[in-house]
Design a protein around this motif. Structure first.
Motif, PDB file in Angstrom:
ATOM      1  N   SER A  17       0.961  -1.196  -0.138  1.00  0.00           N
ATOM      2  CA  SER A  17      -0.060   0.111  -0.008  1.00  0.00           C
ATOM      3  C   SER A  17       0.745   1.214   0.054  1.00  0.00           C
ATOM      4  CB  SER A  17      -0.966   0.059   1.142  1.00  0.00           C
ATOM      5  OG  SER A  17      -0.198   0.048   2.389  1.00  0.00           O
ATOM      6  N   VAL A  20       2.181   1.704  -3.578  1.00  0.00           N
ATOM      7  CA  VAL A  20       1.058   2.266  -4.175  1.00  0.00           C
ATOM      8  C   VAL A  20       0.720   3.715  -4.268  1.00  0.00           C
ATOM      9  CG1 VAL A  20      -1.473   2.008  -4.777  1.00  0.00           C
ATOM     10  CG2 VAL A  20      -0.368   0.037  -4.641  1.00  0.00           C
ATOM     11  N   SER A  64      -5.401   4.031  -0.977  1.00  0.00           N
ATOM     12  CA  SER A  64      -4.149   3.406  -0.529  1.00  0.00           C
ATOM     13  C   SER A  64      -3.536   3.918   0.714  1.00  0.00           C
ATOM     14  CB  SER A  64      -3.183   3.336  -1.758  1.00  0.00           C
ATOM     15  OG  SER A  64      -2.836   4.707  -2.109  1.00  0.00           O
TER      16      SER A  64
END
Length: 92
Positions: A17, A20, A64
């Motif tokens: 995450s 991202v 995210s």
């Protein structure tokens, strides 16, 4: 062993995450900087990047970030005992 796997899975998901979030942040920074003007005023303005428009990139970036924050909360909760022990050692 289950505990180690839970730690590893939480850390791996948090890393994914984070990557991202950083990637989408770079796309937003590069292609839609703050105050970049509109489509009619800025000749370098683009409507989409990799078939996603600005709002979709922002949504992806925000989600995210939210997942990362939640996973970091879980990570800290999982290490709560360790942190208490270290704080206790500092007081001695």
């Amino acid at each position: 062993m289950k505990r180690i796997k839970a730690f590893a899975l939480t850390d791996l998901l948090a890393l994914i995450s984070l990557v991202v979030m950083a990637g989408t942040g770079l796309v937003l920074f590069r292609f839609w900087p703050t105050g970049s003007g509109g489509a009619g005023k800025n000749p370098d303005y683009i409507n989409s990047f990799i078939e996603l428009n600005h709002q979709q990139w922002v949504l992806f970036h925000d989600w995210s970030a939210l997942v990362f924050i939640i996973l970091m909360g879980i990570h800290l909760a999982m290490h709560c005992g360790f942190m208490k022990e270290m704080i206790g050692n500092l007081r001695k």
